[in-house]
Motif scaffolding. Structure first.
Motif, PDB file in Angstrom:
ATOM      1  N   ALA A  41       0.849  -1.188   0.000  1.00 51.51           N
ATOM      2  CA  ALA A  41       0.000   0.000   0.000  1.00 51.51           C
ATOM      3  C   ALA A  41       0.883   1.237   0.000  1.00 51.51           C
ATOM      4  O   ALA A  41       2.072   1.164   0.333  1.00 51.51           O
ATOM      5  N   TYR A  42       0.307   2.348  -0.385  1.00 50.21           N
ATOM      6  CA  TYR A  42       1.051   3.611  -0.346  1.00 50.21           C
ATOM      7  C   TYR A  42       0.078   4.754  -0.078  1.00 50.21           C
ATOM      8  O   TYR A  42      -1.134   4.636  -0.292  1.00 50.21           O
ATOM      9  N   LEU A  43       0.609   5.856   0.414  1.00 46.63           N
ATOM     10  CA  LEU A  43      -0.186   7.028   0.758  1.00 46.63           C
ATOM     11  C   LEU A  43      -0.131   8.036  -0.377  1.00 46.63           C
ATOM     12  O   LEU A  43       0.928   8.283  -0.948  1.00 46.63           O
ATOM     13  N   SER A  44      -1.288   8.624  -0.691  1.00 41.37           N
ATOM     14  CA  SER A  44      -1.325   9.567  -1.796  1.00 41.37           C
ATOM     15  C   SER A  44      -2.581  10.433  -1.714  1.00 41.37           C
ATOM     16  O   SER A  44      -3.591  10.020  -1.138  1.00 41.37           O
ATOM     17  N   TYR A  45      -2.497  11.629  -2.295  1.00 41.63           N
ATOM     18  CA  TYR A  45      -3.691  12.456  -2.490  1.00 41.63           C
ATOM     19  C   TYR A  45      -4.442  12.030  -3.753  1.00 41.63           C
ATOM     20  O   TYR A  45      -5.614  12.358  -3.921  1.00 41.63           O
ATOM     21  N   ASP A  46      -3.751  11.326  -4.643  1.00 40.51           N
ATOM     22  CA  ASP A  46      -4.292  11.006  -5.962  1.00 40.51           C
ATOM     23  C   ASP A  46      -4.699   9.537  -6.038  1.00 40.51           C
ATOM     24  O   ASP A  46      -3.900   8.644  -5.753  1.00 40.51           O
ATOM     25  N   THR A  47      -5.937   9.267  -6.427  1.00 42.55           N
ATOM     26  CA  THR A  47      -6.414   7.882  -6.557  1.00 42.55           C
ATOM     27  C   THR A  47      -6.689   7.498  -8.011  1.00 42.55           C
ATOM     28  O   THR A  47      -7.345   6.494  -8.269  1.00 42.55           O
ATOM     29  N   THR A  48      -6.180   8.288  -8.944  1.00 45.95           N
ATOM     30  CA  THR A  48      -6.407   8.016 -10.364  1.00 45.95           C
ATOM     31  C   THR A  48      -5.879   6.639 -10.744  1.00 45.95           C
ATOM     32  O   THR A  48      -4.714   6.317 -10.492  1.00 45.95           O
ATOM     33  N   GLY A  49      -6.745   5.812 -11.308  1.00 42.72           N
ATOM     34  CA  GLY A  49      -6.337   4.489 -11.755  1.00 42.72           C
ATOM     35  C   GLY A  49      -6.213   3.452 -10.655  1.00 42.72           C
ATOM     36  O   GLY A  49      -5.850   2.305 -10.933  1.00 42.72           O
TER      37      GLY A  49
END
Length: 275
Positions: free
Chosen positions: A120-128
């Protein structure tokens, strides 16, 4: 549960025997975790505090420690991260990443991967991204310690109302309770007002939410700040100043400029342990 039956005399072993062993382990692990988590299938293993920095104008940085997300019995480890964005309304998510590895050459001449790897990883972007979860919601409501307390019926210990006077159209409950020597505070409030009440002379900031009525509660909650998130923006909620008044601030310490009902369009639901 299905189990292998072992016999002497040169018992043949097939690939589906190994699969049965793996499936049994996963099934047991998933069942135990789900039991401990009071039926929840998605949660984080521990409390993972994070920091928010909005001191740079027009920029938000959120810093997260490393942790582990549990999804239907499978563990997804993620590394700590510091995420910066110019969109102050951006929400942090834990995104799942499933890949394959360990490619081997089979007897039929074909190469196939022999391992599934979940991270898993942390991100503001969930595109795709096929599967992701809102980080703030998880760490405030769905940590294994909180879910275990619920399962063990620690939550059956009654809450005691903290008497307050509400301002700025707020209503709801402010409560406390003590469990095994630890004090917890729960706040469930909401406002429908489009403007803040007039400041209370000598006692508060311009963004008053409620005022405590008892000195003992002021001493208990005095200048305790906790992050709250509404519409993707992280703000700081002070439970009480030295005069017993609670209020909201931006993460950089400045006063909020929005109206009460815009920020709290969803009810503020906060449960914390006082350290």
């Amino acid at each position: 549960m299905n189990k292998l039956r072992f016999n002497e005399g040169g018992q043949p072993v097939f690939l589906n025997d190994l699969q049965l062993l793996q499936d049994n382990i996963i099934e047991v692990w998933e069942t135990v975790l789900k039991l401990l988590a009071d039926g929840e299938e998605v949660f984080v293993l521990d409390d993972y505090p994070y920091e928010v920095d909005q001191t740079v104008a027009g920029q938000k940085t959120m810093t997260f420690p490393a942790g582990v997300l549990v999804v239907r019995g499978e563990l997804y480890a993620y590394e700590g991260a510091s995420l910066t964005t110019t969109n102050i309304d951006a929400k942090p998510y834990i995104c799942l990443q499933n890949t394959t590895d360990d490619v081997r050459l089979f007897e039929d001449g074909q190469e196939r991967p022999c391992r599934n790897i979940g991270r898993a990883y942390l991100s503001y972007d969930t595109t795709g991204v096929e599967e992701y979860y809102y980080f703030t919601d998880l760490v405030l409501k769905k940590t294994l310690p909180l879910l275990m307390k619920k399962k063990l019926k620690v939550n059956n210990i009654p809450w005691e109302d903290i008497p307050v006077t509400f301002y700025s159209g707020f209503s709801g409950k402010v409560q406390k309770r003590t469990v095994n020597g630890e004090t917890f505070v729960r706040i469930k409030i909401k406002s429908s007002a489009s403007s803040w009440s007039d400041p209370i002379a000598w006692e508060t900031t311009n963004k008053t939410i409620f005022k405590l009525k008892k000195d003992e509660d002021i001493e208990l909650l005095w200048f305790r700040y906790y992050p709250v998130c509404f519409n993707g923006k992280v703000e700081s909620f002070c439970l009480s100043n030295d005069m017993g008044c609670s209020f909201l601030l931006n993460a950089d310490g400045s006063e909020v400029t929005h109206s009460p009902n815009i920020s709290l369009s969803e009810s503020l639901n906060l449960e914390v342990k006082l350290l």
